[in-house]
Design a protein around this motif. Structure first.
Motif, PDB file in Angstrom:
ATOM      1  N   THR A 106       1.012  -1.293  -0.016  1.00 60.69           N
ATOM      2  CA  THR A 106      -0.079   0.070  -0.023  1.00 60.69           C
ATOM      3  C   THR A 106       0.859   1.357   0.083  1.00 60.69           C
ATOM      4  OG1 THR A 106      -1.680  -1.145   1.218  1.00 60.69           O
ATOM      5  CG2 THR A 106      -1.903   1.199   1.294  1.00 60.69           C
ATOM      6  N   HIS A 107       1.986   1.139   0.980  1.00 61.46           N
ATOM      7  CA  HIS A 107       3.020   2.468   0.857  1.00 61.46           C
ATOM      8  C   HIS A 107       3.364   2.534  -0.523  1.00 61.46           C
ATOM      9  CE1 HIS A 107       6.755   4.091   1.480  1.00 61.46           C
ATOM     10  NE2 HIS A 107       6.037   5.092   1.978  1.00 61.46           N
ATOM     11  N   ARG A 108       4.038   1.606  -1.285  1.00 59.49           N
ATOM     12  CA  ARG A 108       4.679   1.636  -2.382  1.00 59.49           C
ATOM     13  C   ARG A 108       3.800   2.172  -3.343  1.00 59.49           C
ATOM     14  NH1 ARG A 108       7.345  -2.926  -0.226  1.00 59.49           N
ATOM     15  NH2 ARG A 108       6.079  -4.428  -1.285  1.00 59.49           N
ATOM     16  N   GLN A 110       1.133   3.972  -2.949  1.00 60.85           N
ATOM     17  CA  GLN A 110       0.794   5.585  -2.333  1.00 60.85           C
ATOM     18  C   GLN A 110       1.913   6.324  -2.878  1.00 60.85           C
ATOM     19  OE1 GLN A 110      -0.317   5.297   1.507  1.00 60.85           O
ATOM     20  NE2 GLN A 110      -2.539   5.206   1.114  1.00 60.85           N
ATOM     21  N   ARG A 111       3.040   6.152  -2.642  1.00 62.58           N
ATOM     22  CA  ARG A 111       4.182   6.736  -3.153  1.00 62.58           C
ATOM     23  C   ARG A 111       4.415   7.000  -4.489  1.00 62.58           C
ATOM     24  NH1 ARG A 111       8.599   8.787   0.830  1.00 62.58           N
ATOM     25  NH2 ARG A 111       9.464   9.475  -1.032  1.00 62.58           N
ATOM     26  N   ARG A 112       3.837   6.006  -5.260  1.00 61.07           N
ATOM     27  CA  ARG A 112       3.751   6.178  -6.799  1.00 61.07           C
ATOM     28  C   ARG A 112       2.819   7.241  -7.045  1.00 61.07           C
ATOM     29  NH1 ARG A 112       4.649   0.631  -6.961  1.00 61.07           N
ATOM     30  NH2 ARG A 112       2.500  -0.205  -7.505  1.00 61.07           N
ATOM     31  N   THR A 337      10.084   7.097  15.043  1.00 58.83           N
ATOM     32  CA  THR A 337      10.178   5.573  15.436  1.00 58.83           C
ATOM     33  C   THR A 337       9.991   4.642  14.280  1.00 58.83           C
ATOM     34  OG1 THR A 337       7.812   5.687  16.083  1.00 58.83           O
ATOM     35  CG2 THR A 337       9.221   6.608  17.711  1.00 58.83           C
ATOM     36  N   ARG A 338      10.385   3.302  14.699  1.00 59.04           N
ATOM     37  CA  ARG A 338      10.056   2.277  13.713  1.00 59.04           C
ATOM     38  C   ARG A 338       9.808   1.115  14.590  1.00 59.04           C
ATOM     39  NH1 ARG A 338      10.637   5.728  10.468  1.00 59.04           N
ATOM     40  NH2 ARG A 338      11.750   5.839   8.670  1.00 59.04           N
ATOM     41  N   ARG A 339       9.265   0.176  13.787  1.00 60.31           N
ATOM     42  CA  ARG A 339       8.931  -1.194  14.541  1.00 60.31           C
ATOM     43  C   ARG A 339       9.494  -2.181  13.957  1.00 60.31           C
ATOM     44  NH1 ARG A 339       3.314  -1.347  16.344  1.00 60.31           N
ATOM     45  NH2 ARG A 339       4.105  -0.172  18.181  1.00 60.31           N
ATOM     46  N   ASN A 402      13.518   4.503   1.668  1.00 63.43           N
ATOM     47  CA  ASN A 402      12.143   4.470   1.179  1.00 63.43           C
ATOM     48  C   ASN A 402      10.941   5.309   1.860  1.00 63.43           C
ATOM     49  OD1 ASN A 402      11.544   2.783   3.244  1.00 63.43           O
ATOM     50  ND2 ASN A 402      10.171   1.493   2.321  1.00 63.43           N
ATOM     51  N   ARG A 403      11.181   5.616   3.258  1.00 67.09           N
ATOM     52  CA  ARG A 403      10.322   6.765   3.897  1.00 67.09           C
ATOM     53  C   ARG A 403      10.768   7.964   3.853  1.00 67.09           C
ATOM     54  NH1 ARG A 403       6.353   2.867   5.157  1.00 67.09           N
ATOM     55  NH2 ARG A 403       5.152   5.000   5.284  1.00 67.09           N
ATOM     56  N   LYS A 404      11.926   8.096   2.814  1.00 59.81           N
ATOM     57  CA  LYS A 404      12.639   9.813   3.011  1.00 59.81           C
ATOM     58  C   LYS A 404      11.554  10.806   2.545  1.00 59.81           C
ATOM     59  CE  LYS A 404      16.375  12.306   1.334  1.00 59.81           C
ATOM     60  NZ  LYS A 404      17.310  12.417   0.130  1.00 59.81           N
ATOM     61  N   CYS A 405      11.445  11.865   2.960  1.00 67.73           N
ATOM     62  CA  CYS A 405      10.396  12.719   2.682  1.00 67.73           C
ATOM     63  C   CYS A 405      10.456  13.071   1.203  1.00 67.73           C
ATOM     64  CB  CYS A 405      10.860  14.180   3.306  1.00 67.73           C
ATOM     65  SG  CYS A 405       9.550  15.437   2.969  1.00 67.73           S
ATOM     66  N   PRO A 406       9.189  13.036   0.510  1.00 64.59           N
ATOM     67  CA  PRO A 406       9.187  13.204  -0.917  1.00 64.59           C
ATOM     68  C   PRO A 406       9.554  14.688  -1.380  1.00 64.59           C
ATOM     69  CG  PRO A 406       6.907  13.054   0.021  1.00 64.59           C
ATOM     70  CD  PRO A 406       7.893  12.723   1.135  1.00 64.59           C
TER      71      PRO A 406
HETATM   72  C1  HEM Z   1       8.190  12.130   5.484  1.00 72.39           C
HETATM   73  C2  HEM Z   1      10.943  16.008   7.215  1.00 72.39           C
HETATM   74  C3  HEM Z   1       8.317  18.989   4.440  1.00 72.39           C
HETATM   75  C4  HEM Z   1       5.299  15.434   3.175  1.00 72.39           C
HETATM   76  C5  HEM Z   1       9.019  13.086   6.178  1.00 72.39           C
HETATM   77  C6  HEM Z   1      10.218  12.291   7.068  1.00 72.39           C
HETATM   78  C7  HEM Z   1      10.742  13.379   7.530  1.00 72.39           C
HETATM   79  C8  HEM Z   1      10.494  14.461   6.949  1.00 72.39           C
HETATM   80  C9  HEM Z   1      12.378  13.416   8.612  1.00 72.39           C
HETATM   81  C10 HEM Z   1      10.438  10.951   7.117  1.00 72.39           C
HETATM   82  C11 HEM Z   1       9.844  10.375   8.245  1.00 72.39           C
HETATM   83  C12 HEM Z   1      10.488   8.949   8.577  1.00 72.39           C
HETATM   84  O1  HEM Z   1      11.591   8.608   8.186  1.00 72.39           O
HETATM   85  O2  HEM Z   1       9.857   8.188   9.355  1.00 72.39           O
HETATM   86  C13 HEM Z   1      10.332  17.023   6.463  1.00 72.39           C
HETATM   87  C14 HEM Z   1      10.945  18.290   6.689  1.00 72.39           C
HETATM   88  C15 HEM Z   1      10.320  19.405   5.718  1.00 72.39           C
HETATM   89  C16 HEM Z   1       9.324  18.523   5.233  1.00 72.39           C
HETATM   90  C17 HEM Z   1      12.033  18.573   7.672  1.00 72.39           C
HETATM   91  C18 HEM Z   1      10.482  20.589   5.541  1.00 72.39           C
HETATM   92  C19 HEM Z   1      11.361  21.448   6.101  1.00 72.39           C
HETATM   93  C20 HEM Z   1       7.470  18.457   3.813  1.00 72.39           C
HETATM   94  C21 HEM Z   1       6.402  18.871   2.905  1.00 72.39           C
HETATM   95  C22 HEM Z   1       5.472  17.777   2.509  1.00 72.39           C
HETATM   96  C23 HEM Z   1       6.032  16.418   3.060  1.00 72.39           C
HETATM   97  C24 HEM Z   1       6.353  20.457   2.395  1.00 72.39           C
HETATM   98  C25 HEM Z   1       4.309  18.025   1.573  1.00 72.39           C
HETATM   99  C26 HEM Z   1       3.729  19.066   1.243  1.00 72.39           C
HETATM  100  C27 HEM Z   1       5.890  14.140   3.814  1.00 72.39           C
HETATM  101  C28 HEM Z   1       5.484  12.688   3.473  1.00 72.39           C
HETATM  102  C29 HEM Z   1       6.049  11.984   4.118  1.00 72.39           C
HETATM  103  C30 HEM Z   1       7.480  12.776   4.576  1.00 72.39           C
HETATM  104  C31 HEM Z   1       4.089  12.600   2.708  1.00 72.39           C
HETATM  105  C32 HEM Z   1       6.089  10.451   4.512  1.00 72.39           C
HETATM  106  C33 HEM Z   1       6.770   9.663   3.383  1.00 72.39           C
HETATM  107  C34 HEM Z   1       6.578   8.358   3.357  1.00 72.39           C
HETATM  108  O3  HEM Z   1       6.397   7.593   4.446  1.00 72.39           O
HETATM  109  O4  HEM Z   1       6.689   7.510   2.390  1.00 72.39           O
HETATM  110  N1  HEM Z   1       9.411  14.416   6.092  1.00 72.39           N
HETATM  111  N2  HEM Z   1       9.374  16.874   5.726  1.00 72.39           N
HETATM  112  N3  HEM Z   1       7.102  16.999   3.737  1.00 72.39           N
HETATM  113  N4  HEM Z   1       6.904  14.043   4.563  1.00 72.39           N
HETATM  114 FE1  HEM Z   1       8.435  15.727   4.915  1.00 72.39          FE
END
Ligand code: HEM
Length: 456
Positions: A106-108, A110-112, A337-339, A402-406
């Protein structure tokens, strides 16, 4: 059951020792009281107990990773998935069906769906909105005006995300509602994470009622955004259209709950993290006048008689380094956090299946083993000749793997343009009554900072 949840145990993991317990726990609350009292200092000191240590949060045992290479391992080893106290506390906000909390196929999928909106070749299209909003932001204030950095930062963060990704105009009223609601919701969620006392939070106490009202308003704002788009009948080429027309694994349209959770999972963390970073950047411009002057000079020389644009971002090298250094010392996402889905190994220790793990980008990014003069604000540490000595994963404000912020490149471009435009027009002075100290919740930012804007 997902593929992740049935992975067999690593054969040698059970022969490994358990990590040591961190000191200082108290009956019932465990280490939770320290995470409420001095969370940043506590996490920074955990490295003195070892690279992996055990904590007690209420009845739960949580494993903390304190070394950069283990952050990489947590992110890249498929034995760890999104889960644990942070995500559980966030589920009330983010739902269970959005990209930030989903796992596996589901995550993959949604990321797509969301990734195309953040592709490097698409980002220049957002450039004009970023520049226009940055210019308007820097022109809003009167000389000598005291600005409320919290509401100003939320306003601009929501406006840019809404205009670029949801093609929504006139978001001010919503930005204000989101700002008020998010402040309450994120603080309440932090409490629920460090003291996971479920039934206590269901009592009709004033704090719980305020939290519930804020949460309900957040969901309402998102319902309004979705309903308005549907009522308009329009399908612009944006992230909202991608979410509304997404299909699931069977090729069927995704359900209403998933659409709602997806918009929440993108808008709310995006607004909170960007707004927190803008607040920290305004604080840096006020407290580091020599760097503020350098940013202003750079913006003038690159922009000339026009505003800086997306195409200028690469030339704004010092401004970019100021943004990065700000995020090093005050990363908005300071805890993750992670599990573990199988018995596995981390740093030579046994991690049992089902274990919750935690790490703090704040602590990692201030580790004196990785950074000389670790607490000093020094943007030049990001010059190419100096950065090459940095240990891998010592700087991960946007996460890893793979969970890096998109939105990493989108956010960096936006923050660089905004910082340049603001610094070239204004100096900032502290004013009495400003609460500049860092406020620790799910994210990190100056508490309720007020600054006087003085024209350059
Ligand atoms: C995931 C930081 C801006 C959407 C993440 C994660 C970090 C992060 C650290 C990863 C969480 C993990 O590894 O568990 C940041 C920082 C931002 C920022 C520092 C700005 C300074 C944004 C913006 C959006 C966004 C502007 C959308 C408009 C998301 C989404 C995820 C995510 C959807 C989940 C990705 C996934 O699980 O595949 N963010 N974020 N972030 N971020 Fe950001």
């Amino acid at each position: 059951m997902t593929v992740e949840s049935v992975r067999p145990a690593s054969p040698h993991a059970r022969e490994l020792p358990d990590p040591p317990f961190a000191g200082g726990g108290v009956p019932l609350l465990g280490h939770g009281w320290q995470l409420l009292r001095d969370p940043l200092g506590y996490f920074a000191r955990l490295r003195d107990h070892g690279d992996v240590v055990r904590l007690k949060l209420g009845p739960k045992t949580v494993y903390a990773a304190t070394a950069p290479e283990l952050v990489g391992e947590l992110a890249l080893n498929p034995d760890y998935i999104i889960g644990g106290p942070l995500w559980e506390s966030l589920e009330g906000l983010l739902g269970k069906e959005g990209v930030a909390t989903a796992n596996g196929p589901t995550h993959r999928r949604q990321r797509r769906t969301i990734q195309p909106a953040f592709r490097l070749d698409v980002l220049p299209e957002y450039g004009p909105v970023m520049t226009e909003e940055a210019q308007a932001f820097a022109r809003r204030w009167q000389p000598g005006e005291v600005i409320d950095c919290t509401s100003e930062s939320f306003r601009i963060a929501v406006r840019i995300a809404a205009r670029c990704l949801l093609r929504g105009d006139y978001m001010d009223e919503r930005a204000e509602r989101l700002c008020a609601a998010l402040a309450t919701v994120f603080l309440g969620m932090y409490r629920r994470m460090v003291i996971p006392a479920g039934p206590l939070y269901r009592l009709p106490l004033p704090a719980n009622l305020t939290f519930n009202r804020a949460l309900a308003d957040m969901h309402l704002v998102v319902d309004e955004i979705v309903a308005e788009r549907r009522a308009s009948g329009q399908k612009p080429d944006d992230l909202l259209t991608a979410l509304l027309t997404a299909k699931n694994e069977n090729g069927d349209p995704i359900g209403e709950q998933e659409i709602h959770d997806q918009v929440i999972a993108i808008v709310t963390p995006g607004a909170e993290t960007v707004a927190s970073t803008i607040m920290s950047l305004l604080q840096v411009l006020a407290e580091q006048p020599e760097h503020a002057d350098k940013v202003a000079e750079e913006a003038e020389s690159v922009g000339g008689d026009r505003a800086v644009a997306f195409a200028d971002v690469r030339k704004l090298a010092h401004t970019n380094n100021v943004v990065v250094e700000t995020m090093r010392l005050q990363p908005p996402v300071w805890i993750l956090t992670r599990r573990a889905v199988a018995e596995t190994e981390l740093g030579g220790y046994r991690i049992p299946a089902g274990a919750d793990l935690v790490y703090s980008p704040y602590a990692i990014q201030r580790d004196p083993r990785s950074y000389e003069r670790n607490t000093e604000f020094d943007p030049d540490r990001w010059l190419p000749e100096r950065v090459k000595d940095l240990p891998k994963y010592a700087m991960t404000p946007f996460g890893v793997g793979n969970r890096k912020c998109p939105s990493d490149h989108f956010s960096m471009a936006m923050l660089t343009i905004l910082t340049a435009e603001v610094a070239r027009k204004w100096r900032f002075e502290r004013v009495p009554g400003s609460r500049d100290a860092v406020r620790v919740g799910i994210t990190l930012h100056p508490d309720r900072m007020l600054l006087r804007a003085i024209p350059r």
